[in-house]
Write an enzyme that holds these catalytic residues in place. Structure first.
Site, PDB file in Angstrom:
ATOM      1  N   ARG A   1       0.756  -1.738   0.028  1.00 47.08           N
ATOM      2  CA  ARG A   1       0.104  -0.025   0.059  1.00 47.08           C
ATOM      3  C   ARG A   1       0.835   1.511  -0.224  1.00 47.08           C
ATOM      4  NH1 ARG A   1      -3.118  -1.389   5.041  1.00 47.08           N
ATOM      5  NH2 ARG A   1      -1.178  -2.264   5.904  1.00 47.08           N
TER       6      ARG A   1
ATOM      7  N   LYS B   1       3.240 -19.560   4.600  1.00 52.20           N
ATOM      8  CA  LYS B   1       2.956 -20.600   6.446  1.00 52.20           C
ATOM      9  C   LYS B   1       2.701 -18.753   7.044  1.00 52.20           C
ATOM     10  CE  LYS B   1       5.358 -20.265   9.267  1.00 52.20           C
ATOM     11  NZ  LYS B   1       6.257 -19.627  10.127  1.00 52.20           N
TER      12      LYS B   1
ATOM     13  N   ASP C   1       6.549 -24.108   2.446  1.00 54.60           N
ATOM     14  CA  ASP C   1       7.867 -23.894   3.690  1.00 54.60           C
ATOM     15  C   ASP C   1       8.730 -24.145   4.095  1.00 54.60           C
ATOM     16  OD1 ASP C   1       8.924 -25.141   6.483  1.00 54.60           O
ATOM     17  OD2 ASP C   1       6.755 -25.708   7.298  1.00 54.60           O
ATOM     18  N   HIS C   2       9.729 -22.857   4.087  1.00 54.22           N
ATOM     19  CA  HIS C   2      11.043 -22.641   3.923  1.00 54.22           C
ATOM     20  C   HIS C   2      12.047 -24.106   4.007  1.00 54.22           C
ATOM     21  CE1 HIS C   2      11.629 -20.360   7.752  1.00 54.22           C
ATOM     22  NE2 HIS C   2      13.093 -20.402   6.833  1.00 54.22           N
TER      23      HIS C   2
ATOM     24  N   LYS D   1      15.546 -25.796   2.627  1.00 52.31           N
ATOM     25  CA  LYS D   1      16.977 -25.947   3.104  1.00 52.31           C
ATOM     26  C   LYS D   1      17.391 -27.319   2.693  1.00 52.31           C
ATOM     27  CE  LYS D   1      16.297 -23.352   7.846  1.00 52.31           C
ATOM     28  NZ  LYS D   1      16.902 -22.640   7.666  1.00 52.31           N
TER      29      LYS D   1
ATOM     30  N   GLU E   1      16.299 -20.734  18.546  1.00 53.28           N
ATOM     31  CA  GLU E   1      16.334 -19.615  18.293  1.00 53.28           C
ATOM     32  C   GLU E   1      17.194 -18.382  19.309  1.00 53.28           C
ATOM     33  OE1 GLU E   1      14.092 -18.085  14.777  1.00 53.28           O
ATOM     34  OE2 GLU E   1      12.400 -18.891  15.382  1.00 53.28           O
TER      35      GLU E   1
ATOM     36  N   ASP F   1       3.566 -20.480  13.901  1.00 53.33           N
ATOM     37  CA  ASP F   1       4.546 -20.176  13.564  1.00 53.33           C
ATOM     38  C   ASP F   1       5.904 -20.892  13.265  1.00 53.33           C
ATOM     39  OD1 ASP F   1       5.714 -18.236  12.357  1.00 53.33           O
ATOM     40  OD2 ASP F   1       7.642 -18.043  14.285  1.00 53.33           O
TER      41      ASP F   1
ATOM     42  N   HIS G   1       7.113 -26.075  10.226  1.00 51.30           N
ATOM     43  CA  HIS G   1       8.510 -26.552  10.185  1.00 51.30           C
ATOM     44  C   HIS G   1       8.804 -28.142  10.634  1.00 51.30           C
ATOM     45  CE1 HIS G   1       8.768 -22.098   7.737  1.00 51.30           C
ATOM     46  NE2 HIS G   1       8.812 -21.923   9.517  1.00 51.30           N
TER      47      HIS G   1
END
Ligand SMILES: NC(=O)C1=CN([C@@H]2O[C@H](COP(=O)(O)OP(=O)(O)OC[C@H]3O[C@@H](n4cnc5c(N)ncnc54)[C@H](OP(=O)(O)O)[C@@H]3O)[C@@H](O)[C@H]2O)C=CC1
Ligand SMILES: O=C1O[C@H](COP(=O)(O)O)[C@@H](O)[C@H](O)[C@H]1O
Length: 473
Positions: A39, A138, A167-168, A172, A206, A225, A230
């Site tokens: 936007r 996702k 789904d990254h 990998k 993480e 999340d 994942h």
């Protein structure tokens, strides 16, 4: 490629750097053009400058060259529009012009609440012809019901073969290596089952907090999340049967069977089989960091979880009685994504000492596969010591630079290969299992346990394994 949400975190930090790398390595066809949409108002030059700033920060200095950037920027343009307004799609259609043969990829890097509108407006504006594809980020929705509504709305416009639910983690290299390890090496198959495996741990830890994504994260939490997508995808790759072919349908058929075999966790079971946590103030890398509820755009009395651990069981022949322990959290002591396969001890302990074998598949920060074996300690006596057969994948292939997951997945979208993308039934089966846990937390008011930033998670995490005589790796 049209990137809805082109000014957002995902587009600027992941998608554009990935596209830059593909361009730099000559993997993008000369005709590929990228149109970012959002936007806020930007001229083409202003958007290119914004994109350059972010790409410079993301791409290694040695890989960033001004001339390469200039040729990449020539592909890049910006269009200001509100994706919730159908009239804006009329303007977009005019801007794009009619060209039904041209492959158009619509990448929806926006909140999922916009997905249904975008698909419908694309169709109404005549922009969803047979050569168009759509990529959905996702999490798809926030529950089974909302995921079904989104999938139905998307399915009314795009047939399943043209829908790429990303789904990254599947992009990998080490995650794909998991399939190579299991299905291209004869030695693992006979022991890859309940008789030989004691349990499996899947951890995505993480050190990052919610950064500038508090608004989204506070409504989602770690279960939606990370676990719903994942971690369940990783579990599928560890647990699935060998597909008959390496193609999209065969691979996804096997994954969905695992998701459907997950033993439900509901009601009071959540107290026994799950641990929810939320970080409080602490230290990461020697620096003070605030508690979750003081993060930007997070409610001060938020009870969103930033940590989850779950004991999962798979009700099928291969995995009967083998727990899979999943854990993920933000602001933990170290960044590490890994899968640990804990084998059972030998049936007869000839040496009266020694430990059971472990296979560790490390996805991040380094890509490694390591098999822990027992060996004789040199010298007198028969004393055993665990040693590692260690394979560093980056060194093994002597690659200059490992591809980022998004590079691989974006190329697959352009090539129309959906093997590494989630099919509708997979996403819904994952929600089917996740929803009762979310409801159980709500019904039994299981508020998140506090854990200090920089720790390993809430105290209760240890109990989940220790009560069965096991330990986290
Ligand atoms: N960030 C990440 O690392 C990851 C994100 N995801 C998913 O990707 C999606 C996007 O995440 P993220 O980039 O972090 O979110 P951001 O909030 O950073 O970005 C949202 C983007 O959407 C645009 N936008 C919002 N409303 C509209 C609208 N009505 N019309 C057009 N554009 C709009 C915003 O720009 P403007 O306000 O100018 O319109 C902005 O460009 C989410 O679904 C998230 O779950 C998935 C994996 C990782
Ligand atoms: O999808 C997401 O993934 C990242 C973690 O990805 P990684 O590749 O860095 O391991 C996570 O930080 C984010 O919250 C989530 O939306």
């Amino acid at each position: 490629m049209l990137v809805f949400g082109g000014t957002g975190d995902l587009a600027l930090h992941k998608l554009l750097p990935a596209l830059y790398h593909l361009h730099r390595e000559g993997r993008l066809h000369a005709d590929v053009r990228i149109l970012a949409l959002a936007r806020s108002s930007h001229s083409r030059e202003a958007y290119q400058a914004l994109a350059e700033r972010h790409c410079r920060a993301q791409v290694a200095r040695a890989d960033f060259a001004n001339e390469t950037w200039a040729s990449f920027a020539a592909r890049l343009d910006y269009f200001a529009m509100d994706a919730a307004q159908s009239a804006d799609f009329g303007r977009l259609a005019k801007r794009l012009g009619r060209d039904d043969a041209r492959v158009r990829v619509y990448y929806l890097a926006t909140a999922p609440s916009l997905f249904e509108d975008i698909a419908a407006h694309l169709a109404n504006a005549g922009l969803a012809g047979p050569a168009a594809r759509i990529v959905l980020e996702k999490p798809i929705g926030h529950s089974l019901e909302s995921a079904r509504a989104i999938n139905t709305a998307i399915g009314a416009v795009f047939d399943e073969a043209r829908v790429f639910r990303i789904d990254h983690y599947l992009g990998k290299e080490t995650v794909q290596n998991l399939m190579a390890l299991r299905f291209a090496n004869a030695l693992f198959e006979p022991v890859w089952r309940a008789g030989h495996i004691d349990h499996v741990q899947i951890s995505v830890c993480e050190t990052l907090g919610v950064e500038n994504r508090g608004g989204y994260y506070d409504k989602a939490g770690a279960m939606r999340d990370m676990i719903q997508n994942h971690l369940l995808q990783l579990l599928c790759l560890v647990a699935m049967e060998a597909p008959v072919r390496f193609d999209a349908e065969a691979v996804r058929n096997e994954k969905v069977k695992i998701l459907e075999a997950l033993k439900p966790i509901s009601g009071l079971d959540v107290q026994d089989k799950t641990v929810r946590g939320q970080y409080t103030a602490g230290k990461i890398g020697g620096h003070d960091v605030p508690a979750y509820y003081f993060e930007k755009n997070v409610d001060n009395d938020s009870d969103t979880e930033t940590f989850v651990a779950v004991q999962v069981e798979i009700d099928n022949w291969r995995w009967a009685g083998v727990p899979f322990y999943l854990r993920t959290g933000k602001r933990l002591a170290k960044k590490a994504s890994e899968i640990l396969i804990q084998f059972k001890p030998v049936p007869h302990r000839l040496f009266h000492e020694g430990e059971a074998n472990q296979l560790l598949i490390r996805l991040q920060p380094e890509e490694r596969i390591s098999l822990q074996l027992m060996a004789k300690n040199p010298g007198k006596g028969m004393h055993l010591k665990p040693v590692e057969l260690d394979l560093n994948l980056a060194n093994a292939f002597n690659q200059q630079r490992r591809w980022d997951a998004y590079e691989r997945l974006l190329l697959d979208v352009i090539d129309g290969d959906s093997t590494l993308f989630m099919r509708r039934d997979e996403v819904e089966a994952a929600w089917q299992w996740v929803d009762p846990i979310l409801q159980g937390w709500h019904q039994h008011y299981q508020s998140p346990r506090p854990y200090p930033a920089g720790s390993d998670g809430p105290e209760q995490l240890q109990h989940l394994l220790e009560r069965h005589g096991r330990h986290w790796a």
